[in-house]
Design an enzyme around this catalytic site. Structure first.
Site, PDB file in Angstrom:
ATOM      1  N   ASN A   1      -2.321   8.840  10.995  1.00 48.74           N
ATOM      2  CA  ASN A   1      -3.452   7.982  11.380  1.00 48.74           C
ATOM      3  C   ASN A   1      -3.923   8.220  12.809  1.00 48.74           C
ATOM      4  O   ASN A   1      -4.911   7.628  13.235  1.00 48.74           O
ATOM      5  CB  ASN A   1      -3.101   6.508  11.138  1.00 48.74           C
ATOM      6  CG  ASN A   1      -2.967   6.230   9.641  1.00 48.74           C
ATOM      7  OD1 ASN A   1      -3.381   7.044   8.816  1.00 48.74           O
ATOM      8  ND2 ASN A   1      -2.351   5.125   9.299  1.00 48.74           N
TER       9      ASN A   1
ATOM     10  N   CYS B   1      -9.842   0.949  -2.416  1.00 50.62           N
ATOM     11  CA  CYS B   1      -8.667   1.614  -2.984  1.00 50.62           C
ATOM     12  C   CYS B   1      -7.736   0.509  -3.497  1.00 50.62           C
ATOM     13  O   CYS B   1      -8.092  -0.649  -3.557  1.00 50.62           O
ATOM     14  CB  CYS B   1      -8.005   2.493  -1.945  1.00 50.62           C
ATOM     15  SG  CYS B   1      -7.437   1.564  -0.537  1.00 50.62           S
TER      16      CYS B   1
ATOM     17  N   ARG C   1     -11.750  -2.861   1.335  1.00 48.16           N
ATOM     18  CA  ARG C   1     -11.877  -1.996   2.506  1.00 48.16           C
ATOM     19  C   ARG C   1     -13.320  -1.940   3.041  1.00 48.16           C
ATOM     20  O   ARG C   1     -13.972  -0.914   3.038  1.00 48.16           O
ATOM     21  CB  ARG C   1     -11.391  -0.575   2.198  1.00 48.16           C
ATOM     22  CG  ARG C   1     -10.053  -0.453   1.523  1.00 48.16           C
ATOM     23  CD  ARG C   1      -8.866  -0.930   2.323  1.00 48.16           C
ATOM     24  NE  ARG C   1      -8.574  -0.176   3.523  1.00 48.16           N
ATOM     25  CZ  ARG C   1      -7.853   0.931   3.549  1.00 48.16           C
ATOM     26  NH1 ARG C   1      -7.410   1.428   2.439  1.00 48.16           N
ATOM     27  NH2 ARG C   1      -7.606   1.542   4.696  1.00 48.16           N
TER      28      ARG C   1
ATOM     29  N   ARG D   1      -0.280  12.266   0.357  1.00 47.77           N
ATOM     30  CA  ARG D   1      -1.371  12.019   1.326  1.00 47.77           C
ATOM     31  C   ARG D   1      -0.799  11.729   2.703  1.00 47.77           C
ATOM     32  O   ARG D   1      -1.391  12.068   3.714  1.00 47.77           O
ATOM     33  CB  ARG D   1      -2.224  10.822   0.890  1.00 47.77           C
ATOM     34  CG  ARG D   1      -3.061  11.067  -0.334  1.00 47.77           C
ATOM     35  CD  ARG D   1      -4.030   9.932  -0.560  1.00 47.77           C
ATOM     36  NE  ARG D   1      -4.770   9.624   0.657  1.00 47.77           N
ATOM     37  CZ  ARG D   1      -5.673   8.643   0.734  1.00 47.77           C
ATOM     38  NH1 ARG D   1      -5.893   7.876  -0.309  1.00 47.77           N
ATOM     39  NH2 ARG D   1      -6.329   8.410   1.850  1.00 47.77           N
TER      40      ARG D   1
HETATM   41  C1  EPZ Z   1      -6.168   1.851   8.995  1.00 48.81           C
HETATM   42  O1  EPZ Z   1      -7.079   1.545   7.960  1.00 48.81           O
HETATM   43  C2  EPZ Z   1      -5.102   2.721   8.363  1.00 48.81           C
HETATM   44  N1  EPZ Z   1      -5.713   3.957   7.876  1.00 48.81           N
HETATM   45  C3  EPZ Z   1      -4.421   1.975   7.229  1.00 48.81           C
HETATM   46  O2  EPZ Z   1      -3.343   2.781   6.820  1.00 48.81           O
HETATM   47  C4  EPZ Z   1      -3.832   0.657   7.751  1.00 48.81           C
HETATM   48  O3  EPZ Z   1      -3.358  -0.081   6.658  1.00 48.81           O
HETATM   49  C5  EPZ Z   1      -4.893  -0.133   8.498  1.00 48.81           C
HETATM   50  O4  EPZ Z   1      -5.523   0.680   9.509  1.00 48.81           O
HETATM   51  C6  EPZ Z   1      -4.292  -1.359   9.190  1.00 48.81           C
HETATM   52  O5  EPZ Z   1      -3.334  -0.938  10.122  1.00 48.81           O
HETATM   53  C7  EPZ Z   1      -5.988   4.926   8.769  1.00 48.81           C
HETATM   54  O6  EPZ Z   1      -5.747   4.785   9.956  1.00 48.81           O
HETATM   55  C8  EPZ Z   1      -6.584   6.192   8.214  1.00 48.81           C
HETATM   56  P1  EPZ Z   1      -8.580  -1.802   9.445  1.00 48.81           P
HETATM   57  P2  EPZ Z   1      -8.476   0.801   8.333  1.00 48.81           P
HETATM   58  O7  EPZ Z   1     -10.008  -1.484   9.713  1.00 48.81           O
HETATM   59  O8  EPZ Z   1      -8.981   1.340   9.614  1.00 48.81           O
HETATM   60  C9  EPZ Z   1     -10.718  -5.474   7.456  1.00 48.81           C
HETATM   61  C10 EPZ Z   1      -1.963   3.960   5.443  1.00 48.81           C
HETATM   62  O9  EPZ Z   1      -1.076   3.430   4.769  1.00 48.81           O
HETATM   63  N2  EPZ Z   1     -11.965  -4.804   7.878  1.00 48.81           N
HETATM   64  O10 EPZ Z   1      -7.643  -2.009  10.603  1.00 48.81           O
HETATM   65  O11 EPZ Z   1      -9.335   0.873   7.140  1.00 48.81           O
HETATM   66  C11 EPZ Z   1     -10.002  -4.684   6.380  1.00 48.81           C
HETATM   67  O12 EPZ Z   1     -10.512  -5.003   5.094  1.00 48.81           O
HETATM   68  C12 EPZ Z   1      -3.334   3.342   5.492  1.00 48.81           C
HETATM   69  O13 EPZ Z   1      -1.814   4.951   6.197  1.00 48.81           O
HETATM   70  C13 EPZ Z   1     -13.164  -5.509   7.765  1.00 48.81           C
HETATM   71  O14 EPZ Z   1     -13.194  -6.651   7.331  1.00 48.81           O
HETATM   72  O15 EPZ Z   1      -7.953  -0.689   8.516  1.00 48.81           O
HETATM   73  C14 EPZ Z   1      -8.580  -5.128   6.548  1.00 48.81           C
HETATM   74  O16 EPZ Z   1      -8.400  -6.361   5.897  1.00 48.81           O
HETATM   75  C15 EPZ Z   1      -3.553   2.340   4.390  1.00 48.81           C
HETATM   76  N3  EPZ Z   1     -14.315  -4.872   8.141  1.00 48.81           N
HETATM   77  C16 EPZ Z   1      -8.461  -5.349   8.054  1.00 48.81           C
HETATM   78  O17 EPZ Z   1      -9.797  -5.498   8.544  1.00 48.81           O
HETATM   79  C17 EPZ Z   1     -14.323  -3.598   8.644  1.00 48.81           C
HETATM   80  O18 EPZ Z   1     -15.409  -3.083   8.995  1.00 48.81           O
HETATM   81  C18 EPZ Z   1      -7.806  -4.205   8.818  1.00 48.81           C
HETATM   82  O19 EPZ Z   1      -8.519  -3.057   8.458  1.00 48.81           O
HETATM   83  C19 EPZ Z   1     -13.082  -2.906   8.747  1.00 48.81           C
HETATM   84  C20 EPZ Z   1     -11.921  -3.534   8.371  1.00 48.81           C
END
Ligand code: EPZ
Length: 421
Positions: A23, A117, A122, A400
């Site tokens: 990440n 997913c 997401r 992945r």
């Molecule tokens: C990153 O995803 C990671 N992926 C995820 O890891 C990880 O679970 C997540 O961060 C939380 O740590 C990568 O870094 C490639 P977020 P991301 O934006 O960026 C909500 C793995 O296992 N949200 O921090 O998509 C979202 O729905 C993967 O390696 C909004 O509401 O996560 C979630 O509930 C799986 N609006 C929360 O925030 C937005 O525009 C955190 O999501 C964006 C996110």
């Protein structure tokens, strides 16, 4: 499709090396390909399908990517292509990271809307809100996000979402802000180690960023960023996964290439559950002399307990000497692995965002299915601890985010074979 056949009853002993952080390398590769005006070289890059998928997206944007011996050589884009197509973006949500950099560098971007997913819808509203606050005009039509801006202009913003800070939105907006006019302040920025590593990489390219590691990032826009050389940090979640694998098999494992400050909450919770962690300068020795103790876990953005370790600690707590409760506050639907663990004899009850795990004396091998990369990892770990044989299908999820998982585990005494279904 492939599956992993895991023979149970194996006690892990020996050293497991941690690879580079998935990440971190994903956004860093995007920054190197789009924002930089020269070649970048990234070291300690893990050999993962997500890295290959992103490489294809970036080559589609006319970057040149070469991967050799854990090193990525990146020639940036030629400033003509600005579209990230559906067939690639649908494979990996992190493709959305090209949106901000393309608008900052080329003034326009067309990126397919990323799919959801197995762990929830997401959304990307925070990504879009952040870029609009920098002055980009963003429209969504026919499954594509169209963004454009003459020049982005720095501003103050708060990127907090309903589930707290957003890793992806922080990365996207921070990258875009490096080339914006003036200063951008991001409040409630994500503080994950991979966000700090991205910020350090951007600084090495010539970006001007303050507050790295805190929840307020200040980015003073610059005219140009150059290529640079960088060693990616090690993967905190991979390390946490192998610490759990050592504990669940009651082994004696040395997880090499991780530091306590990368996994504060993981360490704290595992010690509370009775796992012994002996740290030295290069890693941590994991032993589990006593019974696994029941504990309560609540996932939260860094420095809280990471959601990406929720499945793994659930697997460990299936064998605890009592009842544990896990609250998943980051993703809205991330307990699919509970049903698979129950097929192995676990006793997990779910309601809404909470899982109650009643410890059982043992798990027994069964055919199970990976639904995301972390769920797949916990099924392999549980399979090693269980009696009998466990067949984990949909291994592509695991590949992945875990480099050579069966090699790393078989090298320390596991008995895992990869077969074609
Ligand atoms: C990153 O995803 C990671 N992926 C995820 O890891 C990880 O679970 C997540 O961060 C939380 O740590 C990568 O870094 C490639 P977020 P991301 O934006 O960026 C909500 C793995 O296992 N949200 O921090 O998509 C979202 O729905 C993967 O390696 C909004 O509401 O996560 C979630 O509930 C799986 N609006 C929360 O925030 C937005 O525009 C955190 O999501 C964006 C996110």
């Amino acid at each position: 499709m492939e599956k992993l056949i895991v023979k149970g009853g194996t006690r892990l002993q020996g050293t497991i090396p941690v690879s580079g952080c998935k990440n971190a390398v994903l956004p860093i590769a995007v920054a190197a390909s789009i924002l930089g005006d020269g070649t970048s070289v990234l070291h300690n890059v893990p050999n993962l399908t997500d890295v290959k998928t992103l490489g294809a997206v970036l080559e589609g944007l006319s970057a040149t990517i070469k991967f050799k011996n854990a090193t990525l050589y990146i020639e940036p884009i030629n400033h003509l292509e600005y579209e990230a197509p559906y067939d690639l973006v649908r494979k990996m949500r992190a493709s959305i990271y090209v949106l901000g950099p393309l608008v900052a560098k080329l003034g326009k971007a067309k990126v397919s809307f990323p799919g959801g997913c197995a762990i929830g819808p997401r959304p990307i509203d925070l990504h879009i809100r952040g870029l609009e606050q920098l002055g980009a005009e963003v429209n969504v039509e026919k499954g594509y996000i169209y963004a454009q801006a003459e020049r982005l202009v720095g501003t103050e913003m708060d990127l907090i979402g309903q589930h707290g800070p957003s890793v992806g939105a922080t990365a996207n907006v921070m990258m875009a802000a490096t080339l914006a006019q003036g200063t951008t302040v991001i409040r409630n920025a994500a503080r994950e180690p991979h966000i700090s590593d991205l910020a350090h990489f951007l600084k090495a390219m010539g970006a001007d960023i303050e507050g790295i590691g805190t929840s307020t990032l200040t980015i003073h826009g610059v005219k140009q960023l150059r290529g640079t050389e960088h060693t990616v940090i090690s993967d905190d979640i991979e390390a946490g996964t192998y610490i759990v694998a050592g504990a669940i098999t009651r082994g004696d494992v040395y997880v090499k290439g991780i530091t306590p400050k990368q996994i504060p909450a993981i360490s704290e919770k595992l010690v509370e559950a009775g796992v012994e962690l002996d740290w030295d300068a290069n890693g941590v020795r994991v032993t589990t002399p006593r019974e696994i103790q029941p504990i309560n876990v609540t996932t939260a953005p860094f420095p809280g307990f990471p959601t990406d370790m929720q499945a793994q600690i659930m697997g460990l707590l299936c064998l605890a000497s009592g009842t544990s409760v896990i609250a998943e506050n980051v993703h809205t639907d991330r307990f699919i692995h509970a049903a698979e663990l129950n097929r192995m004899g676990a006793n997990i009850m779910l309601d809404d965002s909470e899982a109650t795990i009643k410890g059982v004396a043992k798990l027994s091998g069964a055919p199970v299915m990976a639904s995301d990369l972390r769920a797949g990892a916990v099924l392999v770990a549980a399979g090693m601890a269980a009696t009998g044989e466990t067949a984990v299908s949909r291994v592509y999820h695991i590949d992945r985010g875990y480099e050579s998982i069966e090699k790393k585990l078989n090298d320390v005494g596991a008995n895992i074979t990869r077969v074609n279904e």
